[in-house]
Design a protein around this motif. Structure first.
Motif, mmCIF file in Angstrom:
data_model
loop_
_atom_site.group_PDB
_atom_site.id
_atom_site.type_symbol
_atom_site.label_atom_id
_atom_site.label_comp_id
_atom_site.label_asym_id
_atom_site.label_seq_id
_atom_site.Cartn_x
_atom_site.Cartn_y
_atom_site.Cartn_z
ATOM 1 N N SER A 1 36.272 6.106 -41.327
ATOM 2 C CA SER A 1 37.531 5.595 -40.281
ATOM 3 C C SER A 1 35.883 4.812 -39.977
ATOM 4 N N CYS A 2 36.741 3.695 -39.094
ATOM 5 C CA CYS A 2 36.591 2.704 -38.049
ATOM 6 C C CYS A 2 36.849 1.841 -37.276
ATOM 7 N N VAL A 3 36.327 1.186 -36.676
ATOM 8 C CA VAL A 3 37.215 1.274 -35.138
ATOM 9 C C VAL A 3 37.088 -0.701 -35.571
ATOM 10 N N PHE A 4 38.193 -1.417 -35.224
ATOM 11 C CA PHE A 4 37.998 -2.753 -35.062
ATOM 12 C C PHE A 4 37.866 -3.152 -33.813
ATOM 13 N N GLY A 5 37.143 -4.650 -33.795
ATOM 14 C CA GLY A 5 36.651 -5.080 -32.192
ATOM 15 C C GLY A 5 35.779 -5.901 -32.341
ATOM 16 N N PRO A 6 36.197 -7.410 -31.915
ATOM 17 C CA PRO A 6 35.843 -8.669 -32.144
ATOM 18 C C PRO A 6 34.295 -8.371 -32.338
ATOM 19 N N GLY A 7 34.004 -9.432 -32.891
ATOM 20 C CA GLY A 7 32.426 -9.548 -33.707
ATOM 21 C C GLY A 7 32.265 -8.636 -35.169
ATOM 22 N N ASP A 8 33.075 -7.583 -35.017
ATOM 23 C CA ASP A 8 33.062 -6.285 -36.335
ATOM 24 C C ASP A 8 33.148 -7.033 -37.872
ATOM 25 N N ILE A 9 32.819 -6.397 -38.554
ATOM 26 C CA ILE A 9 32.656 -6.445 -40.151
ATOM 27 C C ILE A 9 34.661 -6.104 -40.929
ATOM 28 N N TYR A 10 35.215 -6.370 -40.074
ATOM 29 C CA TYR A 10 36.402 -5.667 -41.106
ATOM 30 C C TYR A 10 37.278 -7.202 -40.791
ATOM 31 N N CYS A 11 36.590 -8.155 -39.983
ATOM 32 C CA CYS A 11 37.845 -8.982 -39.740
ATOM 33 C C CYS A 11 37.295 -10.415 -40.795
ATOM 34 N N SER A 12 37.292 -11.208 -40.971
ATOM 35 C CA SER A 12 36.047 -12.051 -41.650
ATOM 36 C C SER A 12 36.496 -13.815 -40.639
ATOM 37 N N MET A 13 37.200 -13.376 -39.809
ATOM 38 C CA MET A 13 36.978 -14.677 -38.830
ATOM 39 C C MET A 13 35.841 -14.108 -38.348
ATOM 40 N N SER B 1 32.696 -13.737 -39.024
ATOM 41 C CA SER B 1 31.284 -14.804 -39.857
ATOM 42 C C SER B 1 32.015 -15.886 -40.300
ATOM 43 N N LEU B 2 33.360 -16.039 -40.175
ATOM 44 C CA LEU B 2 33.566 -17.567 -40.347
ATOM 45 C C LEU B 2 32.807 -18.714 -38.785
ATOM 46 N N LEU B 3 33.728 -18.025 -38.059
ATOM 47 C CA LEU B 3 33.276 -18.706 -36.534
ATOM 48 C C LEU B 3 31.594 -19.022 -36.058
ATOM 49 N N GLY B 4 30.684 -17.465 -36.705
ATOM 50 C CA GLY B 4 29.617 -17.069 -36.442
ATOM 51 C C GLY B 4 29.032 -18.576 -37.299
ATOM 52 N N LEU B 5 29.176 -19.323 -38.276
ATOM 53 C CA LEU B 5 28.858 -19.824 -39.305
ATOM 54 C C LEU B 5 28.826 -21.268 -38.614
ATOM 55 N N ALA B 6 29.301 -21.624 -37.350
ATOM 56 C CA ALA B 6 29.441 -22.815 -37.159
ATOM 57 C C ALA B 6 28.680 -22.595 -35.186
ATOM 58 N N GLY B 7 28.630 -21.442 -35.549
ATOM 59 C CA GLY B 7 27.222 -20.909 -34.110
ATOM 60 C C GLY B 7 28.314 -20.135 -32.837
ATOM 61 N N LEU B 8 29.548 -19.610 -33.845
ATOM 62 C CA LEU B 8 30.463 -19.539 -32.138
ATOM 63 C C LEU B 8 30.890 -17.983 -32.643
ATOM 64 N N GLY B 9 30.345 -17.235 -31.288
ATOM 65 C CA GLY B 9 31.002 -15.675 -31.233
ATOM 66 C C GLY B 9 31.999 -15.894 -30.916
ATOM 67 N N GLU B 10 32.189 -14.172 -30.726
ATOM 68 C CA GLU B 10 33.632 -13.443 -30.121
ATOM 69 C C GLU B 10 33.832 -13.868 -28.705
ATOM 70 N N ALA B 11 32.702 -14.293 -28.051
ATOM 71 C CA ALA B 11 32.947 -14.624 -26.438
ATOM 72 C C ALA B 11 33.134 -16.377 -26.461
ATOM 73 N N ASP B 12 33.262 -16.752 -27.265
ATOM 74 C CA ASP B 12 34.110 -18.963 -27.355
ATOM 75 C C ASP B 12 35.379 -19.020 -28.049
ATOM 76 N N TRP B 13 36.134 -18.172 -28.467
ATOM 77 C CA TRP B 13 37.217 -18.076 -29.386
ATOM 78 C C TRP B 13 37.754 -16.771 -28.773
ATOM 79 N N THR B 14 39.059 -17.005 -28.773
ATOM 80 C CA THR B 14 40.402 -16.140 -28.194
ATOM 81 C C THR B 14 41.408 -15.669 -29.430
ATOM 82 N N PRO B 15 41.792 -15.407 -30.158
ATOM 83 C CA PRO B 15 43.003 -15.147 -31.541
ATOM 84 C C PRO B 15 44.300 -15.278 -30.280
ATOM 85 N N GLN B 16 45.360 -16.341 -30.612
ATOM 86 C CA GLN B 16 46.822 -16.256 -30.051
ATOM 87 C C GLN B 16 47.666 -16.070 -31.228
#
Length: 198
Positions: free
Chosen positions: A150-162, A164-179
């Motif tokens: 089993s695994c837990v999902f949460g902001p910044g985890d390895i299960y949502c490619s979003m 990693s792609l935000l990370g390429l731009a230097g953005l993290g989970e504190a910089d963006w919230t899904p809508q």
């Protein structure tokens, strides 16, 4: 190699190690829980269909933007995943609410409702937390079901490619919230824009 490439290499090596540990792991036997679906009651064994493995995605329901983000991302993988195992998205929402929301997002998952009952309390992905987002893989041996991993999902985890792609731009989970939707106000509104919310 610069520091970024070295770190990426270390992460890759750790992911390989994690995959090997998961491959060898076989958890405890679990009950044959029941769920609700649009077709009526369905058991955990029935969710396997004709497969030996079952991926159950734990979704908090239509009120969670983060859970929606993960499911939106996984939706494209459904045919690929179904070539290897059965895949079902479960949440506390009633089956008709699940289907309506899934249709609005274009999701192709099979759906089942745990209704907040025994399944999610006993099979939560984070002990002590009931309706927590994540995933569980079950294996069957005849009529015996084992909780493999089993695994837990949460902001910044390895299960949502979003992330990693935000990370390429230097953005993290504190910089963006899904809508649920991303509407941007046009420079000019033909209706004048009176009483506009958002």
């Amino acid at each position: 190699m610069d520091a970024i490439q070295q770190t990426e290499k270390q992460i890759f090596e750790l992911m390989q190690k994690l995959s090997e540990l998961r491959k060898q792991h076989r958890g405890d036997a679990v009950p044959n829980y029941t769920f609700k679906s649009l077709d009526g009651e369905v058991s955990l064994l029935e969710l396997f269909a004709d497969r030996e493995r079952l991926l159950l995605i734990h979704n908090m329901g239509q009120g969670c933007r983060y859970c929606t983000l993960w499911a939106d991302g996984f939706n494209g993988f459904v045919p690929h995943l179904e070539s290897a195992m059965s895949i079902v998205l479960v949440s506390k929402d009633a089956p008709d609410v699940q289907r309506q929301f899934a249709n609005s997002r274009g999701w192709r998952f099979r759906l089942a409702s745990h209704g907040g009952g025994d399944y999610i309390r006993e099979q939560t992905v984070l002990p002590g937390e009931g309706n927590m987002p994540g995933a569980v893989v079950y294996e069957r041996d005849g009529d015996t079901i084992y909780r493999k991993n089993s695994c837990v999902f949460g902001p910044g985890d390895i299960y949502c490619s979003m992330w990693s792609l935000l990370g390429l731009a230097g953005l993290g989970e504190a910089d963006w919230t899904p809508q649920f939707n991303y509407w941007q106000r046009p420079q000019k509104l033909d209706d004048g824009g009176a009483n506009l919310l958002g």
